[in-house]
Scaffold this active site. Structure first.
Site, mmCIF file in Angstrom:
data_model
loop_
_atom_site.group_PDB
_atom_site.id
_atom_site.type_symbol
_atom_site.label_atom_id
_atom_site.label_comp_id
_atom_site.label_asym_id
_atom_site.label_seq_id
_atom_site.Cartn_x
_atom_site.Cartn_y
_atom_site.Cartn_z
ATOM 1 N N HIS A 58 0.834 -1.208 0.000
ATOM 2 C CA HIS A 58 0.000 0.000 0.000
ATOM 3 C C HIS A 58 0.870 1.259 0.000
ATOM 4 C CE1 HIS A 58 -3.407 2.634 1.358
ATOM 5 N NE2 HIS A 58 -2.391 3.301 1.895
ATOM 6 N N GLU A 59 1.832 1.300 0.915
ATOM 7 C CA GLU A 59 2.670 2.500 1.037
ATOM 8 C C GLU A 59 3.482 2.741 -0.232
ATOM 9 O OE1 GLU A 59 2.126 4.583 3.330
ATOM 10 O OE2 GLU A 59 0.866 3.227 4.510
ATOM 11 N N HIS A 102 1.816 4.874 -2.682
ATOM 12 C CA HIS A 102 2.005 6.320 -2.465
ATOM 13 C C HIS A 102 3.370 6.756 -2.989
ATOM 14 C CE1 HIS A 102 -1.601 6.802 -0.150
ATOM 15 N NE2 HIS A 102 -1.200 6.063 0.861
ATOM 16 N N HIS A 116 -5.221 7.692 -2.108
ATOM 17 C CA HIS A 116 -6.144 6.683 -1.594
ATOM 18 C C HIS A 116 -7.333 6.487 -2.531
ATOM 19 C CE1 HIS A 116 -4.529 7.086 2.721
ATOM 20 N NE2 HIS A 116 -3.983 6.062 2.078
HETATM 21 ZN ZN LIG Z 1 -2.192 5.205 2.330
#
Ligand SMILES: [Zn+2]
Ligand SMILES: [Ca+2]
Ligand SMILES: [Ca+2]
Ligand SMILES: [Zn+2]
Length: 465
Positions: free
Chosen positions: A217-218, A221, A227
């Site tokens: 997930h990170e 980014h 998101h």
């Molecule tokens: Zn996030």
């Protein structure tokens, strides 16, 4: 050490509470809401407030923005379902409204991106940490033209560290739970960097929190993604467990990374699982059961849970509630006398009491007395000390007290339930009715008059029109 040992229990307590829709207590909730909106919805912090009236309406607006993002009822009030979402463990990066890509669309201008692991966690071996990150980067390289190379010295694009509390970037961590990690959008220096909260318990399995899933997930980014409000997307802000060994990048995230960097160099473009849409007119269910007054609608790795009083419907991962259950549950029923729910997939079944899977499962469906040519159940429902099993066009009736199949079965479904002609996907009981689901329709079968009294779209049960 004492703290570490009590953590699993506290987590459990927290999960039980949140499952039970806690009744709010005023003052504490105002603080939860204020903190959450400041951190994730750019609500100006209390100290910058000038007029109290303005700030109150600002809170309402930000609250509505948050409720829209998570698909909640947009009330502008901190109701129970809103507070429930706010208390979930999540990523520390704010939710920017409806942008899939980070505003300003920052991206790496080169495709050969480097990363470096600056510090480790003591809970996992150096090799486990390295393997989790490598696997997480593979998700993104598989769906884009990007490649990721680990370096052990010099300046890397993405620097990865485990840090705690205040760590010099104005975004302090908060100790166990709450914020798990955060990352910076592509750019020089701190750009692209990823920080994990060193006070979390990091794991390689279904215990909170799986490092691979949070890292994947990170890294999204770090590559420029914001998101997503798709609850099944990797870029959804809240933590949700999925089995890492079979995890593939969801379609929503593939669309996101390809919108920034273009398609993969692989001639066959990857595709990923899409999150089922409640109001898709073609929606069908795998299995449905009641559970102590709530109704659970299973679909792939998800279920919708319908709360009778709130009339709200929420989408959840099966693995979040029952980490040891497989995806794709095919049939389920509630045994009211035993206060157990039974779940079926293939020739196996599980029993659960409330949210706890019972010891000794899965078991083989031959325990019910099915012959060996029955290898899967389409649907099941229990009523009046009998359990009805639907297999293709056939019905089996099991006696819960004798613990054996009733003689004379199987029969054709329509001979017992006139009007139910086609294969049954799912069925559950409510009041005097069996609700049969077949494809995108459901049939309400009245058990007193012995006939179908209503036919409508399946997803009416998910509040769709
Ligand atoms: Zn996030
Ligand atoms: Ca934390
Ligand atoms: Ca089914
Ligand atoms: Zn940080």
């Amino acid at each position: 050490m004492f703290c570490l040992k009590t953590l699993p229990l506290l987590l459990l307590l927290h999960m039980e509470l949140s499952k039970a829709f806690p009744v709010p207590s005023e003052g504490r909730n105002a603080k939860i809401v204020q903190d959450y909106l400041e951190k994730f919805y750019r609500l100006p912090s209390n100290q910058y407030r000038t007029a109290r009236k303005n700030s109150a309406s600002m809170v309402v607006e930000k609250l509505k923005e948050m409720q829209r993002f998570f698909g909640l009822n947009v009330t502008g009030k901190p109701d129970a379902e809103t507070l429930e979402v706010m208390e979930k463990p999540r990523c520390g990066v704010p939710d920017s409204s409806s942008f899939m890509i980070t505003p300003g669309s920052p991206k790496w201008e080169h495709t050969n991106v480097t990363y470096r692991i600056i510090s480790h966690t003591q809970q996992l071996s150096v090799a486990e940490v390295g393997a989790a990150f490598e696997k997480a980067f593979k998700l993104w390289s598989g769906a884009s033209p990007l490649t990721f190379t680990r370096i052990s010295q010099g300046e890397a694009d993405i620097k990865i560290a485990f840090v705690q509390r205040d760590h010099g970037d104005n975004s302090p961590f908060d100790g166990p739970n709450g914020i798990l990690a955060h990352a910076f959008q592509p750019g020089p220096g701190i750009g692209g960097d990823v920080h994990f909260d060193a006070e979390e318990t990091w794991t390689t399995n279904f215990n909170n929190y799986n490092l691979f899933l949070v890292a994947a997930h990170e890294f999204g980014h770090s590559l420029g993604l914001a998101h997503s409000s798709d609850a099944g997307a990797l870029m959804y802000p809240n933590y949700a467990f999925s089995e890492p060994s079979t995890y593939t990048l969801p379609q929503d995230d593939i669309n996101g990374i390809q919108a920034i960097y273009g398609p993969s160099n692989n001639p066959i473009q990857p595709t990923g699982p899409s999150t089922p849409m409640a109001c898709d007119p073609r929606l069908t269910f795998d299995a449905i059961t009641t559970l102590r007054g709530e109704i659970f609608f299973f679909k792939d790795k998800y279920f919708w849970r319908r709360h009778p009083q709130l009339r709200s419907v929420e989408l959840n991962f099966i693995s979040l509630f029952w980490p040891s259950l497989p995806n794709g549950i095919q049939a389920a029923y509630e045994d009211f006398d035993k206060d157990l729910v039974f779940l079926f997939k293939g020739n196996q079944y599980w029993a659960m009491s409330g949210y706890d899977i019972q010891q000794g499962y899965p078991r083989h469906i031959s325990n019910y007395g099915f012959p060996s040519n029955v290898q899967a159940i389409d649907a099941a429902v229990s009523y009046g000390r009998k359990t009805y099993f639907f297999v293709n066009d056939q019905l089996w009736r099991y006696d819960n007290q004798r613990q054996a199949m009733d003689p004379g079965y199987p029969q054709s479904i329509s001979s017992t339930f006139p009007g139910i002609q086609s294969r049954v996907d799912a069925v559950f009981q409510q009041d005097d009715f069996f609700l049969f689901f077949s494809g995108p329709r459901y049939y309400a079968f009245n058990l007193s008059t012995n006939r179908v009294t209503r036919l409508d779209k399946s997803n009416k049960w998910l509040n769709c029109r």
